[in-house]
Design a protein around this motif. Structure first.
Motif, PDB file in Angstrom:
ATOM      1  N   MET A   1       0.856  -1.178   0.000  1.00 55.11           N
ATOM      2  CA  MET A   1       0.000   0.000   0.000  1.00 55.11           C
ATOM      3  C   MET A   1       0.894   1.229   0.000  1.00 55.11           C
ATOM      4  SD  MET A   1      -2.738   1.272   2.864  1.00 55.11           S
ATOM      5  CE  MET A   1      -3.687  -0.243   2.805  1.00 55.11           C
ATOM      6  N   SER A   2       1.030   1.866  -1.143  1.00 58.82           N
ATOM      7  CA  SER A   2       1.927   3.009  -1.241  1.00 58.82           C
ATOM      8  C   SER A   2       1.123   4.272  -1.469  1.00 58.82           C
ATOM      9  CB  SER A   2       2.908   2.814  -2.390  1.00 58.82           C
ATOM     10  OG  SER A   2       3.810   3.872  -2.483  1.00 58.82           O
ATOM     11  N   GLU A   3       1.538   5.337  -0.836  1.00 59.62           N
ATOM     12  CA  GLU A   3       0.823   6.587  -0.930  1.00 59.62           C
ATOM     13  C   GLU A   3       1.811   7.723  -1.098  1.00 59.62           C
ATOM     14  OE1 GLU A   3      -1.108   6.608   2.777  1.00 59.62           O
ATOM     15  OE2 GLU A   3      -2.342   4.870   2.348  1.00 59.62           O
ATOM     16  N   LYS A   4       1.322   8.842  -1.611  1.00 57.79           N
ATOM     17  CA  LYS A   4       2.142  10.033  -1.675  1.00 57.79           C
ATOM     18  C   LYS A   4       2.492  10.468  -0.256  1.00 57.79           C
ATOM     19  CE  LYS A   4       2.180  14.553  -3.943  1.00 57.79           C
ATOM     20  NZ  LYS A   4       1.381  15.503  -4.732  1.00 57.79           N
ATOM     21  N   ARG A   5       3.680  11.025  -0.060  1.00 54.85           N
ATOM     22  CA  ARG A   5       4.109  11.425   1.275  1.00 54.85           C
ATOM     23  C   ARG A   5       3.061  12.343   1.900  1.00 54.85           C
ATOM     24  NH1 ARG A   5       8.735  10.974   3.880  1.00 54.85           N
ATOM     25  NH2 ARG A   5       9.779  10.228   2.014  1.00 54.85           N
ATOM     26  N   PRO A   6       2.541  11.977   3.091  1.00 54.76           N
ATOM     27  CA  PRO A   6       1.418  12.706   3.663  1.00 54.76           C
ATOM     28  C   PRO A   6       1.827  14.003   4.320  1.00 54.76           C
ATOM     29  CG  PRO A   6       2.071  10.921   5.111  1.00 54.76           C
ATOM     30  CD  PRO A   6       2.919  10.811   3.879  1.00 54.76           C
ATOM     31  N   PRO A   7       0.850  14.921   4.519  1.00 54.29           N
ATOM     32  CA  PRO A   7       1.137  16.167   5.224  1.00 54.29           C
ATOM     33  C   PRO A   7       1.386  15.902   6.691  1.00 54.29           C
ATOM     34  CG  PRO A   7      -1.216  15.945   4.834  1.00 54.29           C
ATOM     35  CD  PRO A   7      -0.548  14.822   4.082  1.00 54.29           C
ATOM     36  N   ARG A   8       1.940  16.909   7.371  1.00 52.09           N
ATOM     37  CA  ARG A   8       2.254  16.773   8.781  1.00 52.09           C
ATOM     38  C   ARG A   8       1.198  17.445   9.649  1.00 52.09           C
ATOM     39  NH1 ARG A   8       6.697  13.366  10.104  1.00 52.09           N
ATOM     40  NH2 ARG A   8       7.450  12.865   8.039  1.00 52.09           N
ATOM     41  N   GLU A   9       0.917  16.822  10.796  1.00 54.78           N
ATOM     42  CA  GLU A   9       0.054  17.443  11.774  1.00 54.78           C
ATOM     43  C   GLU A   9       0.867  18.463  12.560  1.00 54.78           C
ATOM     44  OE1 GLU A   9      -1.293  14.056  13.912  1.00 54.78           O
ATOM     45  OE2 GLU A   9      -2.972  13.683  12.545  1.00 54.78           O
ATOM     46  N   ALA A  10       0.176  19.206  13.425  1.00 56.31           N
ATOM     47  CA  ALA A  10       0.825  20.288  14.156  1.00 56.31           C
ATOM     48  C   ALA A  10       2.007  19.807  14.977  1.00 56.31           C
ATOM     49  CB  ALA A  10      -0.198  20.982  15.047  1.00 56.31           C
ATOM     50  N   ASP A 114      -5.127  -3.461  -1.357  1.00 58.36           N
ATOM     51  CA  ASP A 114      -3.971  -2.620  -1.684  1.00 58.36           C
ATOM     52  C   ASP A 114      -2.896  -2.989  -0.660  1.00 58.36           C
ATOM     53  OD1 ASP A 114      -2.199  -0.634  -2.333  1.00 58.36           O
ATOM     54  OD2 ASP A 114      -3.458   1.029  -1.684  1.00 58.36           O
ATOM     55  N   LEU A 115      -2.040  -3.932  -1.035  1.00 59.26           N
ATOM     56  CA  LEU A 115      -1.180  -4.596  -0.065  1.00 59.26           C
ATOM     57  C   LEU A 115       0.053  -3.771   0.312  1.00 59.26           C
ATOM     58  CD1 LEU A 115      -1.306  -8.216  -1.545  1.00 59.26           C
ATOM     59  CD2 LEU A 115      -2.815  -7.177   0.156  1.00 59.26           C
ATOM     60  N   GLY A 116       0.650  -4.153   1.432  1.00 59.48           N
ATOM     61  CA  GLY A 116       1.916  -3.562   1.839  1.00 59.48           C
ATOM     62  C   GLY A 116       1.761  -2.474   2.884  1.00 59.48           C
ATOM     63  N   VAL A 117       2.848  -1.745   3.089  1.00 61.00           N
ATOM     64  CA  VAL A 117       2.913  -0.713   4.119  1.00 61.00           C
ATOM     65  C   VAL A 117       2.499   0.629   3.528  1.00 61.00           C
ATOM     66  CG1 VAL A 117       5.337  -0.158   3.661  1.00 61.00           C
ATOM     67  CG2 VAL A 117       4.396   0.234   5.941  1.00 61.00           C
ATOM     68  N   SER A 118       1.853   1.474   4.336  1.00 60.74           N
ATOM     69  CA  SER A 118       1.400   2.780   3.860  1.00 60.74           C
ATOM     70  C   SER A 118       2.456   3.846   4.121  1.00 60.74           C
ATOM     71  CB  SER A 118       0.092   3.175   4.546  1.00 60.74           C
ATOM     72  OG  SER A 118       0.329   3.492   5.913  1.00 60.74           O
ATOM     73  N   SER A 119       2.325   4.970   3.435  1.00 56.37           N
ATOM     74  CA  SER A 119       3.238   6.076   3.666  1.00 56.37           C
ATOM     75  C   SER A 119       3.118   6.604   5.097  1.00 56.37           C
ATOM     76  CB  SER A 119       2.966   7.215   2.675  1.00 56.37           C
ATOM     77  OG  SER A 119       3.477   6.890   1.409  1.00 56.37           O
ATOM     78  N   LEU A 122       5.189   4.355   7.205  1.00 58.73           N
ATOM     79  CA  LEU A 122       6.609   4.582   6.955  1.00 58.73           C
ATOM     80  C   LEU A 122       7.095   5.896   7.553  1.00 58.73           C
ATOM     81  CD1 LEU A 122       6.997   3.471   3.227  1.00 58.73           C
ATOM     82  CD2 LEU A 122       8.024   2.362   5.219  1.00 58.73           C
ATOM     83  N   ASP A 123       6.271   6.935   7.431  1.00 56.53           N
ATOM     84  CA  ASP A 123       6.707   8.274   7.815  1.00 56.53           C
ATOM     85  C   ASP A 123       6.492   8.593   9.286  1.00 56.53           C
ATOM     86  OD1 ASP A 123       7.526   8.795   5.238  1.00 56.53           O
ATOM     87  OD2 ASP A 123       5.626   9.684   4.638  1.00 56.53           O
ATOM     88  N   GLY A 128       8.126   2.490  13.800  1.00 56.72           N
ATOM     89  CA  GLY A 128       9.299   1.639  13.657  1.00 56.72           C
ATOM     90  C   GLY A 128       9.433   0.932  12.330  1.00 56.72           C
ATOM     91  N   PHE A 129       8.777   1.435  11.278  1.00 57.17           N
ATOM     92  CA  PHE A 129       8.876   0.823   9.955  1.00 57.17           C
ATOM     93  C   PHE A 129      10.071   1.341   9.153  1.00 57.17           C
ATOM     94  CE2 PHE A 129       4.332   0.116  10.746  1.00 57.17           C
ATOM     95  CZ  PHE A 129       4.167  -1.181  10.288  1.00 57.17           C
ATOM     96  N   SER A 130      10.527   2.548   9.478  1.00 56.51           N
ATOM     97  CA  SER A 130      11.489   3.231   8.625  1.00 56.51           C
ATOM     98  C   SER A 130      12.929   3.025   9.080  1.00 56.51           C
ATOM     99  CB  SER A 130      11.182   4.729   8.592  1.00 56.51           C
ATOM    100  OG  SER A 130      12.155   5.422   7.840  1.00 56.51           O
ATOM    101  N   TYR A 131      13.811   2.860   8.103  1.00 55.65           N
ATOM    102  CA  TYR A 131      15.248   2.765   8.372  1.00 55.65           C
ATOM    103  C   TYR A 131      15.897   4.145   8.320  1.00 55.65           C
ATOM    104  CZ  TYR A 131      14.425   2.187   3.363  1.00 55.65           C
ATOM    105  OH  TYR A 131      13.931   2.306   2.079  1.00 55.65           O
ATOM    106  N   MET A 132      15.074   5.212   8.169  1.00 54.25           N
ATOM    107  CA  MET A 132      15.606   6.558   8.051  1.00 54.25           C
ATOM    108  C   MET A 132      15.532   7.361   9.345  1.00 54.25           C
ATOM    109  SD  MET A 132      16.637   6.497   4.973  1.00 54.25           S
ATOM    110  CE  MET A 132      17.035   8.219   4.678  1.00 54.25           C
ATOM    111  N   SER A 133      14.814   6.872  10.351  1.00 51.98           N
ATOM    112  CA  SER A 133      14.702   7.589  11.621  1.00 51.98           C
ATOM    113  C   SER A 133      14.744   6.583  12.764  1.00 51.98           C
ATOM    114  CB  SER A 133      13.401   8.400  11.673  1.00 51.98           C
ATOM    115  OG  SER A 133      12.277   7.556  11.470  1.00 51.98           O
TER     116      SER A 133
END
Length: 336
Positions: A1-10, A114-119, A122-123, A128-133
């Protein structure tokens, strides 16, 4: 399940938005009937679900399922305007048959997975899904379940780790990475994502790092799949979903990597094959008939415009099937 990078909350965490991948292809493939019953087995933030519900009349019904509690909240808010036309359920898509039964639904006109991990997953560093943070090793799509990435990383044997890295991640340095994980955890448990990334980086030989993606991607993918039983549940879930379809109903599945797509392709091929008798038998004795026909002989992929707008859709593949009719069954409604 892939999505465009989502907006940020406050507070800095990502909002659970959903930019649905291959939306027009999905809607066209499902060939939605206004009075039909449809199940979105992986609702996420509700993007696909919303588009399906918009095409239903008050006699139709959308059942939106997700195993992630955050997704259920987001989809519920997004679909609230449809009232009784849309029902949102916190469940695993592998339990689609039971979810439908609980709602008094015995058969459906279409389903989407719509399989897999969502944005969002990840974000959101807390997941704990991301290897970037840096974050605790979790990777749980359903945070009410017990097993986490920490349990897999610190509890599996070296042989088990090697197996899942090869099978689910297609990682060529699986043995070296597993050995390094075992070496490090013998002193103290590996607790965070960046500790795991460091172990992976130490295990991959000089010159062996991939140029097209992060060196930890395949290992993280494999562990995530193992934690959530992602590949394990696909065949059974697809068989149950196809079993729910009315004759002439459609199923659509989006995958994002070869391991997922292989499981979907093989299951659909089996359901479309019918007879499984040995080829040397003169007549069929098993009595099996094809349950589906393949609408997409080869999977559909995103077009150039979508790829430009949403880079995370680049590996998406969409497969569409239709439930076949048997003889002159009055329920069979062929598609043109």
């Amino acid at each position: 399940m892939s999505e465009k990078r989502p907006p940020r909350e406050a507070g800095g965490s990502p909002a659970f938005s959903h930019i649905p991948v291959m939306l027009q292809e999905v809607l066209s493939g499902l060939d939605i009937r206004p009075d039909g019953i449809y199940v979105d087995g992986t609702a996420g933030g509700g993007g696909h679900s919303e588009a399906i519900a918009e095409r239903l009349s008050d006699r139709g019904l959308l059942i939106a399922i997700d195993r992630d509690g955050d997704a259920v909240k987001a989809a519920s808010a997004r679909l609230e305007r449809f009232g009784e036309r849309a029902r949102v359920v916190h469940a695993n898509y592998a339990d689609m048959k039971q979810v439908c039964a609980d709602l008094g639904v015995q058969s459906i006109d279409g389903f989407l997975m719509d399989l897999g991990v969502s944005s969002y997953q990840l974000d959101n560093p807390d997941r704990g899904f991301s290897y970037m943070s840096d974050a605790p090793l979790s990777m749980q799509m359903d945070r009410t379940e017990e097993r986490s990435a920490r349990d897999v990383v610190n509890g599996y044997s070296g042989e088990e780790l090697t197996r899942i890295l090869r099978e689910w991640g297609e990682e060529r340095f699986a043995g070296r990475i597993a050995a390094e994980i075992c070496r490090r955890r013998s002193s103290k448990p590996i607790e965070t994502t960046l500790e795991l990334v460091d172990a992976i980086g130490s295990a991959i030989p000089a010159g062996g790092r991939p140029s097209k993606h992060h060196f930890a991607m395949r290992t993280f993918q494999a562990i995530r799949i193992e934690v959530n039983r992602e590949i394990e549940i696909i065949p059974g879930a697809l068989r149950e979903a196809v079993g729910l379809l009315k004759y002439g109903g459609r199923g659509a599945v989006i995958t994002f990597h070869s391991v997922e797509d292989r499981a979907v392709k093989e299951t659909f091929a089996e359901l479309a094959a019918g007879c499984v008798c040995p080829k040397d038998l003169p007549v069929c004795v098993c009595g099996r008939r094809p349950e589906i026909k393949l609408i997409t002989k080869k999977p559909l992929t995103p077009g150039a415009e979508e790829l430009a707008a949403n880079g995370r859709s680049h590996s998406a593949k969409l497969r569409i099937v239709e439930k076949t009719g048997v003889g002159s069954d009055p329920l069979y409604r062929p598609r043109i």
